[in-house]
Design an enzyme around this catalytic site. Structure first.
Site, PDB file in Angstrom:
ATOM      1  N   ASP A 268      -4.454 -13.943   4.865  1.00 27.94           N
ATOM      2  CA  ASP A 268      -5.667 -13.805   4.105  1.00 27.94           C
ATOM      3  C   ASP A 268      -6.768 -15.081   4.079  1.00 27.94           C
ATOM      4  O   ASP A 268      -5.998 -16.208   3.551  1.00 27.94           O
ATOM      5  CB  ASP A 268      -5.402 -13.078   2.808  1.00 27.94           C
ATOM      6  CG  ASP A 268      -4.937 -11.836   2.738  1.00 27.94           C
ATOM      7  OD1 ASP A 268      -5.349 -11.077   3.515  1.00 27.94           O
ATOM      8  OD2 ASP A 268      -3.862 -11.436   2.142  1.00 27.94           O
ATOM      9  N   ASP A 378      -5.672  -4.722   7.395  1.00 23.83           N
ATOM     10  CA  ASP A 378      -5.640  -4.778   5.837  1.00 23.83           C
ATOM     11  C   ASP A 378      -7.138  -4.825   5.243  1.00 23.83           C
ATOM     12  O   ASP A 378      -7.413  -5.883   4.683  1.00 23.83           O
ATOM     13  CB  ASP A 378      -5.060  -6.160   5.398  1.00 23.83           C
ATOM     14  CG  ASP A 378      -4.705  -6.217   3.868  1.00 23.83           C
ATOM     15  OD1 ASP A 378      -4.598  -5.327   3.153  1.00 23.83           O
ATOM     16  OD2 ASP A 378      -4.778  -7.239   3.537  1.00 23.83           O
TER      17      ASP A 378
HETATM   18 ZN   LIG Z   1      -5.052  -9.078   3.867  1.00 25.25          ZN
END
Ligand SMILES: [Zn+2]
Length: 1039
Positions: A268, A378
C-alpha cells in the site's frame, strides 16, 4: 537401515488421528522441539562480535547514517518511539569450525529491518513476513573472509505500522521495538527440506478428505518417514525424503486444473504508515525478491505501481539496476499500467486516464514496453467506465479480487468478460483463492481449484507473497510449490506469469460469461465520505489541473513564445495521482498520511494558481490592468466548452467586490465593462410565517425558518418538486458504528438510527436582498457539539439553488446527510460516473438492490420521471443514495480508526438542487454540474475594446470536451478529449479558432490511430460517437 527395516517389520493398522498428530508433533515449532525434527533446524550458534547503534527521527540515506556516532547495543534492547529509525553496526566473525556449513545471520525484531552490506541494501528482514535470516554463505569456504561488517536499518514500525491494540487502531506514538535475536547460526538445509516434505504430506492427508485415497497415501508415507528418520542421524534423512518424493512424483491426468503461481507483494503506497516509509518498504521487499531470484531462476514476480518503481529508482539506484536486469529476464514483471493502484470509484475520468498515461509512459520509458494487464487487486469498487479506459490504454486484461469481500452477495464469477457502459469488454480474472497474498499451501491450492467458472476455464492465478505492508514471497513458499508442481490429487502448479495465464484464458474464453456495468463492492461504502478534506482536495485539484492545462494550451497556441509548463504539470499530476491511492482518497489511512495528502493538495493549489496566472498573462497580457487599482473592466475566462451566462463576483476600482452578470464564450474569454441586466432580477421576500420565498424567473423556492425547502417549482409552473408535507434540504444524523473497519464501513443498520436535525441556532434571515443574487442564511446545532451554517443562494438566470455550507464537526461515530424528498416516481436514479453515468435502483427488491444502500457518484445525481425530474449537484462530495423518492447526499462521517482525528475540523462545501422539465440530458443537468464545479475566472483588466474569443466549441450538447492539453511527445500538437455524455449515438462537430493543420484520432496514450486522419472541414472536425464513447484527438498546430 536398521530402523527402517524394523519399522517395516512392525507395520500395524494405523489409527488416522494418532498418525496425523504424530507427524504434526514431529514438525511442531511448539511441542517436543527437544526431540523432534524442527528442533534440529539450526545447529551451532555464535554471538555477534559487536553490536552498536545510532538512532534518528529521520529516514536518512546510508551514507549519512554510517558517518554517525554509534553506541553499544545488545540483544534485548528496545528502540523507539514509533517512526524513528535505528541504524545498527554489526560486526561478525564466523567460527572457523563452520567450514562447509550454511551460515545465516539471524535478526529478529518487531520492527522492519534492512541489511546493508558494502553500502548496498541486500536483504529485508521482517519477522511478520517470515524473514529473519540473511544467508551469509551456503557453504563456508576456508578461503573466504570470516569477519565482516553489516549495517541493519531498523524502522520503528511493523509490517502493519504501529496500531495500538488492533491493526487498524491509530498508531501508538510511544511504541518500543525490541531486538529479540541477533546471532550467527548453522542452518541445516537437509532438516529444512524434510520439514517442507512432511508439512505438504500432512496437509494433503488432512485436507484431501477421507473419501480420497491420496489422503491415505500421503498419511502412510508421512508416518513411515517419521519411522525411518532418526533426527540425530542425518544419514537417515535421504531414505525419508525418498518416501516423500515417491508421492510427489505420482503425476496428474491431463484434465487437471493448472494454477499459475506468480510472486507478488502488495504494498500500500500509504496506509497505516506514511508515504516515506513506503519508499523503504518497497526497497526491503524488492531486494528480498532479487535475492530469491538469484537462487531461484524460475521465480516470477508481478509488481505494480509506477510510483513505487520511481521511488526505488531515485532512492536505491543500485537495487533498481538489479531490478532492471530481472525485468529484462522476464522474471520481475511490471504490471498494472497505472501510476498507483488507485481507488476505483472516486477519481475523475481524466484522472483515471492520467493514472494510465503516467504509468504506461513510465513503464515504456524504463522497461521498453507498456503493461498489458490492469492490476488492481485491492480497491473498494470498480467504475463501469474502466473497461473503455483500459482498452484505450493498450490493455485488454484485468486482475482483481476485492469483490470476494462482498458482505451480502457472492459474486458469481472468477473468470469472465467485464463490459463497461460503452460496451468495451476486458477479460477479467479474480484469483479464486480470494487473496493476493498466498503462501503456497495445500489448502490454498484446493481453494483455487474451486474457480466458479471451472469447466469453462481450466487455469487460475495464484499470487503468493506477504502483502499490504510489503514482505513478498519467501523461499519456503517456492519450495512448497516445487513439490506440488504435478502431484496426483493436487492441481498442477506452475510458476507462471500474468501474460501466460491470460494468454491461455483468452484461448479458453469462448464459453465465458459477461458481467455488464459496475463491479460494486458491497462493503467499505463509508470510503465515499470519510476524510472530507481529502475528497475536496481531489475534486478541487482535478479542476485546477484541468484549468491550467486548458489555459496553458490556449496560451501556447496563441503565442509561440509561451513555455508550456510540461514538467511542472507532470509533477503536480503525479502528486494528485499519488493521493488517489486506494487507502488515501478513500480516507482509510492514518493521520500522518492525511497530513501528507493535504500538503500535496496545498502544493497543487499553490503551484496551480501560479501556472494559471502565467498562462492568463501570456494569453491576454495586453488586456490585463497595467497597474494595481486602475482596473476599468474585468476579463472573464471560461474553461468549459459551452457559452455561459452567470453572475460573478469581481473586484471594482476601489477594490470592492461587486456582482455582475456576464456572458463568456466556450473555452475562451470576454472583457466585461458594463455588466448585463438580468431578464428578471432575483426577488427575495420574507413572508408572515417567517418563511422566505426566492424567485429568479427560472425557479421559485420557499424556505422555512430552518432553511428547509417546503416548495421548489419551475417559475410559472404549478408542478411542485417537494411532496406534500415534506421538507427538502433536511439534515439527518445517523449512528455510524460499523462491525470492524471503522473508516471504511457504514453498515445497513445505520439507516435505522436516523434523527432529523432540528435544533435551530439562528433562524433563516435574508442576507442578500435580490437583484443579481438573493440569499438567506441560518444555523443549526448538529448532534451534541457540532454546528452548521448555511447560506442558500439564488443567482439571476441560474436554474439551480445553491447551498453554501459550513460545518464545525466534532462528532464521534455519527454520519451527517442531507435529504431531498422529491415528488418524482422512478425505479431508477441516475448517477454521474467517469465520462458518463449509470442507473441504480431506488428500491430494495433483491439483495443486490439493497446491498447498494449507500453508493458513490461524482458531480450529480438525478431522479426523473417522464417529462420532469430533480437533480442534486455537488462540488466535492461522492457518497449518495436514493431510496424510493428521497435523494440523499452523504456529507460527513466521524470514524476513529485508523485516524482518531478524522474529519474533526471546519468543513466548507456546496451542493445544489435543480428541478427541470424533460430529461436531465435535455435540461442541461450535466452542464450545470460542471458549471458549479468550474467557476468562471475573473481578472481585473483594462477597458480595451476586445471582442470575446473562443478557442473551442462543440456542436452537440451531448458531447463534452473534457480535456485540452499539450501532447506529451509532440510540442507542436494539442490533445483534446471528448466524450458522449447523454448515452446517445450522435455526430458532433468540433470547432476551433486555433491554427490547426492536421487532426488525427489517437488513443488515451496519445498514440495515433491507424487511418486516424480526420478531414478539416468548414464546420470543423466531424466526430461520431456511440453512447459514452471517449475520443481523443491530436491537433497539430501550424507553426
Ligand atoms: Zn491495498
Amino acid at each position: 537401515m536398521r530402523r527402517a527395516r524394523r519399522a517395516a517389520a512392525m507395520a500395524a493398522p494405523e489409527h488416522r488421528r494418532t498418525a496425523l498428530e504424530r507427524v504434526d508433533k514431529f514438525i511442531s515449532e511448539i511441542y517436543f522441539t527437544d526431540c523432534n525434527l524442527r528442533g534440529r533446524l539450526f545447529g551451532d550458534r555464535c554471538p555477534l562480535a559487536s553490536l552498536s547503534c545510532f538512532q534518528t527521527p529521520r529516514r536518512i540515506p546510508y551514507d549519512e547514517a554510517v558517518g554517525q556516532e554509534f553506541r553499544p547495543a545488545k540483544v534485548g534492547d528496545s528502540f523507539g518511539p514509533t517512526w524513528e529509525t535505528c541504524w545498527f553496526k554489526v560486526e561478525l566473525s564466523i567460527p572457523p569450525a563452520w567450514v562447509g556449513r550454511e551460515v545465516h545471520f539471524i535478526w529478529e525484531s518487531d520492527g522492519e529491518g534492512m541489511v546493508w552490506r558494502d553500502a548496498q541494501p541486500v536483504q529485508g528482514l521482517t519477522k511478520e513476513g517470515e524473514k529473519t535470516s540473511y544467508i551469509l554463505t551456503s557453504s563456508l569456504k576456508e578461503t573466504e573472509p570470516h569477519s565482516l561488517t553489516l549495517y541493519v536499518e531498523l524502522a520503528c514500525n511493523g509490517l502493519f505500522g504501529a496500531g495500538k491494540g488492533s491493526m487498524i487502531a491509530p498508531p501508538d506514538p510511544d511504541r518500543r521495538f525490541t531486538l529479540s535475536k541477533a546471532e550467527l547460526v548453522v542452518f541445516n538445509r537437509d532438516v529444512y527440506e524434510l520439514l517442507v516434505d512432511l508439512e505438504i504430506l500432512l496437509d494433503m492427508a488432512k485436507l484431501l478428505g477421507e473419501e480420497n485415497q491420496r489422503s491415505f497415501q500421503a498419511m502412510y508415507a508421512a508416518n513411515q518417514m517419521v519411522n525411518v528418520c532418526d533426527v540425530k542421524d542425518p544419514s537417515t534423512f535421504s531414505a525419508a525424503r525418498d518416501l516423500a518424493a515417491a508421492i510427489f512424483s505420482q503425476r496428474n491426468g491431463e484434465s487437471q486444473h493448472t494454477i499459475h503461481a506468480v510472486g507478488h507483494c502488495h504494498i500500500d503506497s500509504a496506509w497505516l504508515w506514511p508515504y516515506e516509509e513506503t519508499v523503504r518498504k518497497c526497497a526491503r521487499s524488492w531486494v528480498t525478491v532479487v535475492r530469491l531470484m538469484e537462487g531461484n531462476p524460475e521465480l516470477t514476480f508481478a509488481c505494480s505501481q509506477a510510483q513505487q518503481f520511481e521511488w526505488v529508482r531515485s532512492w536505491y539506484p543500485g537495487l533498481y539496476a538489479q531490478i532492471q536486469d530481472f525485468v529484462a529476464k522476464g522474471q520481475f514483471i511490471p504490471v498494472g499500467g497505472t501510476w498507483v493502484e488507485m481507488d476505483g470509484n472516486l477519481p475523475s475520468g481524466e484522472s483515471m486516464v492520467r493514472q494510465f498515461l503516467q504509468g504506461q509512459r513510465f513503464f515504456q520509458e524504463q522497461f521498453g514496453r507498456i503493461c498489458s494487464e490492469f492490476w488492481l487487486p485491492d480497491t473498494f469498487g470498480y467504475s463501469a467506465q474502466l473497461p473503455q479506459l483500459m482498452r484505450g490504454c493498450g490493455i485488454r486484461r484485468f486482475l482483481t479480487q476485492k469483490l470476494s469481500w462482498n458482505l451480502v452477495n457472492t459474486f458469481p464469477h472468477h473468470t469472465f468478460f467485464w463490459e463497461g457502459i460503452d460496451g468495451s469488454r476486458v477479460l477479467t480474472h479474480f484469483p479464486p483463492g480470494d487473496s493476493y497474498g498466498m503462501h503456497g499451501r495445500v489448502e490454498e491450492m484446493l481453494k483455487t481449484v474451486n474457480n466458479r467458472d471451472k469447466g469453462r476455464v481450466n487455469h487460475s492465478a495464484f499470487l503468493f507473497g506477504f502483502g499490504d505492508g510489503g514482505g513478498g514471497p519467501t523461499q519456503k513458499m517456492l519450495d512448497r510449490m516445487k513439490r506440488m508442481s504435478d502431484t496426483d490429487g493436487l492441481p498442477k502448479v506452475e510458476i507462471s506469469t500474468p501474460d501466460r495465464l491470460f494468454s491461455v484464458l483468452e484461448k479458453e474464453s469462448s464459453q465465458l460469461c459477461t458481467w455488464v456495468g459496475e463491479l460494486f463492492l458491497e462493503l467499505h461504502n463509508g470510503t465515499y465520505t470519510t476524510q472530507a478534506q481529502i475528497k475536496k482536495g481531489n475534486r478541487e485539484c482535478e479542476r485546477i489541473l484541468h484549468d491550467v492545462e486548458v489555459l496553458s494550451t490556449l496560451a501556447l497556441a496563441r503565442g509561440s513564445a509561451f513555455q508550456y509548463p510540461a514538467s511542472q504539470l507532470q509533477r503536480l499530476w503525479r502528486l494528485l495521482l499519488l493521493n488517489q491511492f486506494h487507502d488515501v482518497l478513500p480516507g482509510s489511512c492514518i493521520q500522518l498520511v492525511v497530513e501528507d495528502a493535504l500538503q500535496y493538495y496545498a502544493e497543487i493549489r499553490r503551484a496551480g494558481a501560479r501556472l494559471q496566472e502565467e498562462a492568463v498573462r501570456s494569453l491576454c497580457g495586453e488586456l490585463l490592468q497595467p497597474k494595481a487599482g486602475s482596473a476599468e473592466g474585468t476579463l472573464v475566462l471560461n474553461t468549459l466548452p459551452w457559452e455561459r451566462t452567470e453572475v460573478i463576483s469581481r473586484t471594482g476600482p476601489a477594490g470592492t467586490q461587486t456582482l455582475a452578470l456576464v456572458t463568456v464564450p466556450s473555452m475562451g474569454y470576454a472583457i466585461v465593462k458594463e455588466p448585463l441586466l438580468p431578464p428578471q432580477p432575483v426577488s427575495v421576500r420574507k413572508q408572515e410565517d417567517g418563511s422566505i420565498a426566492m424567485e429568479n424567473g427560472v425557479i421559485a423556492v420557499c424556505l422555512d425558518a430552518m432553511g428547509r425547502l417546503t416548495s421548489l417549482r419551475l417559475a410559472g409552473s404549478e408542478r411542485e418538486s417537494i411532496p406534500d408535507g415534506c421538507c427538502a434540504n433536511q439534515f439527518a444524523l445517523f449512528d455510524d458504528v460499523p462491525l470492524y473497519w471503522d473508516a471504511w464501513d457504514v453498515m445497513d443498520y445505520h439507516l435505522e438510527t436516523r434523527k432529523p436535525v432540528t435544533t435551530l441556532l439562528k433562524p433563516l434571515e435574508i442576507t442578500l436582498a435580490g437583484g443579481l443574487r438573493g440569499s438567506a442564511s441560518f444555523s443549526l446545532q448538529v448532534g451534541e457539539s457540532s454546528t452548521l451554517t448555511q447560506e442558500i443562494i439564488l443567482d439571476a438566470t441560474c436554474p439551480y439553488l445553491r447551498f453554501l455550507t459550513q460545518v464545525e464537526w466534532k462528532e464521534a461515530h455519527k454520519f451527517l446527510k442531507v435529504e431531498f424528498p422529491v415528488q418524482v416516481r422512478s425505479t431508477n436514479t441516475t448517477y454521474e460516473i467517469q465520462f458518463g453515468h449509470l442507473q441504480r435502483p431506488t428500491h430494495w427488491n433483491t439483495s443486490w438492490d439493497w446491498a447498494r444502500f449507500e453508493v458513490w457518484a461524482h458531480k450529480w445525481l438525478d431522479l426523473s420521471e417522464h417529462g420532469f425530474g430533480v437533480a442534486l449537484l455537488n462540488d466535492c462530495k461522492y457518497g449518495a443514495s436514493a431510496h424510493r423518492n428521497v435523494l440523499s447526499l452523504s456529507l460527513l462521517r466521524a470514524p476513529k480508526s485508523p485516524d482518531a482525528t478524522a474529519d474533526m475540523a471546519h468543513h466548507q462545501f456546496t451542493y445544489a438542487v435543480m428541478p427541470h422539465w424533460g430529461s436531465f440530458q435535455d435540461a442541461g443537468v450535466i452542464q450545470c454540474a460542471y458549471n458549479l464545479n468550474f467557476p468562471l475566472h475573473a481578472v481585473p483588466a483594462r477597458s480595451a475594446q476586445c471582442p470575446a474569443w473562443s478557442a473551442f466549441s462543440v456542436s452537440s450538447p451531448a458531447v463534452v470536451l473534457e480535456t485540452v492539453k499539450r501532447a506529451e511527445d509532440r510540442p507542436e500538437a494539442v490533445v483534446v478529449r471528448l466524450y458522449e455524455a447523454h448515452g446517445s449515438t450522435v455526430v458532433a462537430w468540433l470547432q476551433t479558432s486555433l491554427p490547426v493543420q492536421e487532426a488525427i484520432l489517437c488513443d488515451l496514450l496519445e498514440r495515433p490511430a491507424p487511418r486516424g486522419r480526420l478531414p478539416l472541414e468548414q464546420q470543423g472536425v466531424r466526430l461520431s460517437f456511440s453512447p459514452f464513447r471517449v475520443l481523443s484527438i491530436l491537433l497539430v498546430l501550424r507553426q
